[in-house]
Design a protein around this motif. Sequence first.
Motif, short mmCIF file in Angstrom:
data_model
loop_
_atom_site.label_atom_id
_atom_site.label_comp_id
_atom_site.label_asym_id
_atom_site.label_seq_id
_atom_site.Cartn_x
_atom_site.Cartn_y
_atom_site.Cartn_z
N ASP A 176 0.62 -22.46 35.27
CA ASP A 176 1.66 -21.74 36.00
C ASP A 176 1.40 -20.23 35.94
OD1 ASP A 176 3.96 -21.90 37.50
OD2 ASP A 176 5.28 -22.41 35.82
N LYS B 286 -0.13 -22.72 39.81
CA LYS B 286 1.13 -22.85 40.56
C LYS B 286 1.81 -21.49 40.60
CE LYS B 286 5.10 -24.73 38.84
NZ LYS B 286 6.02 -23.58 39.03
N GLU C 241 5.51 -19.46 42.39
CA GLU C 241 6.84 -19.69 43.00
C GLU C 241 7.02 -18.89 44.28
OE1 GLU C 241 9.99 -19.13 40.17
OE2 GLU C 241 9.03 -20.42 38.68
N GLY C 242 7.67 -19.53 45.25
CA GLY C 242 8.02 -18.83 46.48
C GLY C 242 7.47 -19.55 47.71
N HIS D 222 5.86 -23.68 44.96
CA HIS D 222 7.11 -24.10 44.28
C HIS D 222 8.25 -23.45 45.05
CE1 HIS D 222 9.34 -24.28 40.10
NE2 HIS D 222 10.17 -24.52 41.10
N ILE D 223 9.05 -24.26 45.72
CA ILE D 223 10.14 -23.71 46.54
C ILE D 223 11.49 -24.33 46.14
CG2 ILE D 223 8.56 -23.26 48.47
CD1 ILE D 223 9.89 -25.65 49.93
N THR E 71 13.81 -21.48 42.38
CA THR E 71 12.62 -20.91 41.75
C THR E 71 13.08 -20.06 40.56
OG1 THR E 71 12.75 -19.22 43.48
CG2 THR E 71 11.11 -20.94 43.77
N GLN F 88 11.91 -18.04 38.46
CA GLN F 88 11.55 -16.62 38.29
C GLN F 88 12.46 -15.71 39.14
OE1 GLN F 88 7.30 -16.14 38.98
NE2 GLN F 88 6.79 -17.60 37.38
N GLU G 250 12.27 -27.91 43.91
CA GLU G 250 13.21 -27.90 42.77
C GLU G 250 14.63 -27.61 43.25
OE1 GLU G 250 12.06 -25.65 39.30
OE2 GLU G 250 14.04 -25.92 38.37
#
Length: 250
Positions: free
Chosen positions: A73, A103, A105-106, A127-128, A131, A133, A168
């Motif tokens: 990640d 991986k 996020e966004g 990763h949407i 998220t 972060q 997620e």
Amino acid sequence: MKENGEKIVALTAYDYPFATMADESGIHMLLVGDSLGMVFQGKENTLPVTMDEMIYHTRIVAKAAKSAFVIGDMPFMSYQASKQEAIRNAGRLIKETGAEAVKLEGGVTVSKLIRAISDAGIPVQAHIGLTPQAVHQMGGYKVQRDEERLMADALEVQSAGAFSVVLEGIPTDISKKITDAIDIPTIGIGAGPHCDGQILVLHDLIGLNLGHIAKFVKQYATLGEDVRQAMKKYFKEVQAMKFPGKEYCY
Ligand code: KIV
């Protein structure tokens, strides 16, 4: 596996013993998630996790994985500032650890970074939805329900070259529509049963999470309770001079 309708089973891992057990259990995909900031380091959220910490844990997990596909990640601020930094840090995660993919996020907002990293020859999982972060921007860990935006994010990360996307905290009907609309596999966490695969945080699955347990978590074991009991018993036995008994002495 998506084409064959076979579900992908993914799990997070952060250390050698658990990564070995996950690999031996046949888990297809091991994500060294920045969730380690919360479940391993006891931090409030994932934001303080550093590249060096991710490299440390990812290297250990990659060593343990004999057949599982290992994803490292990218921690907060290791990719957002520029394409160059994103490529360099993604490269470090692969080169210094033995992981096979990264991986981040966004969706629409990071698609240029996904394209840049993937053009450098590094497989990227997107990763949407929820998220972590962006916890402060989202105003907490909230289920994401903006269907139009989520669909746009999924289509965009796919065309940017992501090989897979984590969904997620997304309602079941929306994650089904996304899964049907894109060719790359969706891996769900709190996104219902229609995703192409599922992922859980290891500490949630085995009952070792000392913090909040989300609604989507199924605890398959209660290790935390077992460990507490064992420690209490050990404490009592040492004080009562029951341990070490003869059988433990030379
Ligand atoms: O950091 C993590 O463990 C993750 C998973 C929950 C998908 O991003």
